[in-house]
Design an enzyme around this catalytic site. Structure first.
Site, mmCIF file in Angstrom:
data_model
loop_
_atom_site.group_PDB
_atom_site.id
_atom_site.type_symbol
_atom_site.label_atom_id
_atom_site.label_comp_id
_atom_site.label_asym_id
_atom_site.label_seq_id
_atom_site.Cartn_x
_atom_site.Cartn_y
_atom_site.Cartn_z
ATOM 1 C CB ILE A 127 12.031 9.694 3.334
ATOM 2 C CG1 ILE A 127 13.291 9.074 3.961
ATOM 3 C CG2 ILE A 127 10.932 8.660 3.187
ATOM 4 C CD1 ILE A 127 13.189 8.858 5.455
ATOM 5 C CB ALA A 128 15.691 9.784 -1.221
ATOM 6 N N PRO A 244 9.539 1.702 12.783
ATOM 7 C CG PRO A 244 10.157 0.828 14.864
ATOM 8 C CD PRO A 244 10.668 1.689 13.740
ATOM 9 C CD GLU A 246 8.342 3.782 5.942
ATOM 10 O OE1 GLU A 246 9.366 4.325 6.420
ATOM 11 O OE2 GLU A 246 8.246 3.442 4.758
ATOM 12 N NE ARG A 247 9.718 -1.843 8.536
ATOM 13 C CZ ARG A 247 11.005 -2.070 8.700
ATOM 14 N NH1 ARG A 247 11.466 -2.407 9.898
ATOM 15 N NH2 ARG A 247 11.847 -1.985 7.699
ATOM 16 C CG HIS A 342 -16.450 -7.900 -7.710
ATOM 17 N ND1 HIS A 342 -16.132 -8.023 -6.379
ATOM 18 C CD2 HIS A 342 -17.089 -6.702 -7.828
ATOM 19 C CE1 HIS A 342 -16.548 -6.955 -5.718
ATOM 20 N NE2 HIS A 342 -17.145 -6.143 -6.566
ATOM 21 N N GLY A 368 9.669 -2.020 3.800
ATOM 22 C CA GLY A 368 10.243 -3.312 4.219
ATOM 23 C C GLY A 368 9.331 -4.422 3.745
#
Ligand SMILES: Cc1cc2nc3c(=O)[nH]c(=O)nc-3n(C[C@H](O)[C@H](O)[C@H](O)COP(=O)(O)OP(=O)(O)OC[C@H]3O[C@@H](n4cnc5c(N)ncnc54)[C@H](O)[C@@H]3O)c2cc1C
Length: 381
Positions: A127-128, A244, A246-247, A342, A368
């Site tokens: 997706i661009a 939403p 994707e988030r 570490h 975002g």
């Protein structure tokens, strides 16, 4: 922590075991080489399709397994927890982001054509949205799609596009009219074998080294008007509906990877000694790890709640932004503190925590930024 959560049933756990088997057989033996070459093998996609890991939420009528988004979450949690951020993002953009757009906003013909091929891995999707000049402010995209008879003629440039080298299909965010702002934006499917499409550089990144994040260029690429998704000018509204999901998945990615950093650090501090005692025995270590454990438990509880709401169709944009903001910021805190435990070894590439630290940084940027999440959340106040 990944297993036996109330959000999942026995069938999901069986699927989880299958994902673990896939990771062992299909990612672990190749991962170091992929990190060197900056791209996964194309056969990784076919293997993912054959194992049922690609787009598991797609209904059977479109060639999918008819699962739910919980199956997508299991794939991401497991590959993230295994520490393979690059291969995880590749699948996640394709299955959790792109497939959602086609399923929810695509025409019947687009769904029938593309979804079965995305499920099998024959077609890799990207997706661009982002352009060299605009990322956060999506309304500012300059890529143009000009209608000419039965075709659109697309001209513009995109950057930071995940799956940029492997993709066969791109969902392009383009301006289809001179109407300023959101109303002039549309989503158009573009097959990458069309004349005028060109892949740019595979970009050199801080982390996610095996992910083929790239530039892409469109020089008067002609696509049929039937490649338009939804109606002209509705692209921005579709983005607002799909972001939403994707988030949420980015929040879940962060949970898996942060849990991994925490677990390997608990092992490390038990084995490493200073001043005649294991690092784990210092009060500072125990208390700081206690704080991280509390963060992780709270994070899982919240993303599980969001996931449950999402499969019921009730996830709000506010919930999703909150999950992304909180989990990715927490992820950053966890990897930073875990690297500190570490000592100098944490700064060395041969130690896994070093890679986990680098891979974590982008979580607060893509999908975002944290600032944009705060902006969105603040609008609800
Ligand atoms: C590894 C990787 C993979 C990616 N994959 C994809 C992909 O597949 N497809 C795609 O389209 N994009 C992708 N992106 C792009 C990503 O979504 C953008 O980088 C992101 O949205 C930020 O846009 P930008 O880089 O243009 O930053 P800018 O928008 O220039 O932001 C710069 C800074 O300004 C801040 N800022 C901007 N606006 C505001 C505001 N209103 N208030 C306060 N602060 C603000 C930002 O938070 C940030 O700190 C990817 C990026 C990376 C690094």
């Amino acid at each position: 922590m990944l297993k036996q959560r109330a959000v999942y049933n026995e069938e999901h756990e069986m699927f989880r075991d299958a994902v673990r088997g896939f990771i062992k057989a299909e990612i672990a033996p190749h991962f170091a080489r992929w990190e060197e070459t900056g791209i996964v093998d194309r056969s990784y996609w076919a293997a993912g399709g054959a194992a049922g890991l690609l787009c598991p939420q797609i209904p059977e009528e479109y060639g999918g397994a008819g699962g739910s988004f919980k199956h997508n979450a299991v794939v991401v949690e497991e590959i993230g927890y295994a520490g393979y951020a690059g291969p995880m993002t590749d699948f996640s953009v394709h299955s959790d982001v792109c497939a959602g757009y086609i399923l929810h906003a695509g025409s019947e013909a687009q769904k029938r054509k593309w979804l079965p091929r995305m499920v099998s891995g024959e077609t890799v999707c990207a997706i661009a949205m982002t352009e060299p000049g605009t990322g956060s402010d999506l309304q500012g995209v300059k890529t143009r799609a000009v209608r000419d008879g039965d075709e659109y003629c697309i001209t513009g440039a995109k950057t930071f596009i995940s799956n940029g080298q492997h993709c066969d299909l791109v969902i392009v965010v383009a301006r289809t009219s001179d109407v300023p702002g959101a109303k002039g934006i549309s989503l158009i499917l573009l097959e990458t074998d069309r004349p005028g499409f060109r892949r740019g550089r595979k970009l050199h990144k801080l982390g996610h080294l095996s992910s083929d994040t790239s530039e892409m260029f469109f020089d008067e690429v002609r696509v049929p008007v039937t490649n338009l998704m939804g109606a002209e000018g509705t692209g921005f509204a579709t983005l607002m509906t799909e972001l939403p999901q994707e988030r949420l998945i980015i929040g879940i990615q962060s949970m898996g990877a942060a849990q991994r950093a925490f677990d390997i650090t608990c092992d490390y501090v038990r084995g490493r000694k200073a001043f005649g005692q294991p690092i784990a025995d210092f009060q500072n270590t125990r208390y700081k790890l206690a704080d991280l454990k509390a963060d992780l438990l709270v994070g899982w509880a919240f993303v599980d709640q969001c996931l449950e709401r999402h499969v019921r169709g009730e996830l709000s944009a506010l919930d999703a932004s909150t999950a992304k903001l909180w989990c990715t910021e927490m992820h950053g805190r966890v990897v930073d503190q875990c690297l500190q435990f570490h000592g100098g070894y944490g700064f060395m590439r041969e130690y896994e925590i070093c890679r986990l630290y680098a891979d974590a940084r982008v979580q607060r940027i893509y999908g975002g930024t944290s600032e944009i999440m705060r902006e969105l959340i603040s609008r609800s106040l």
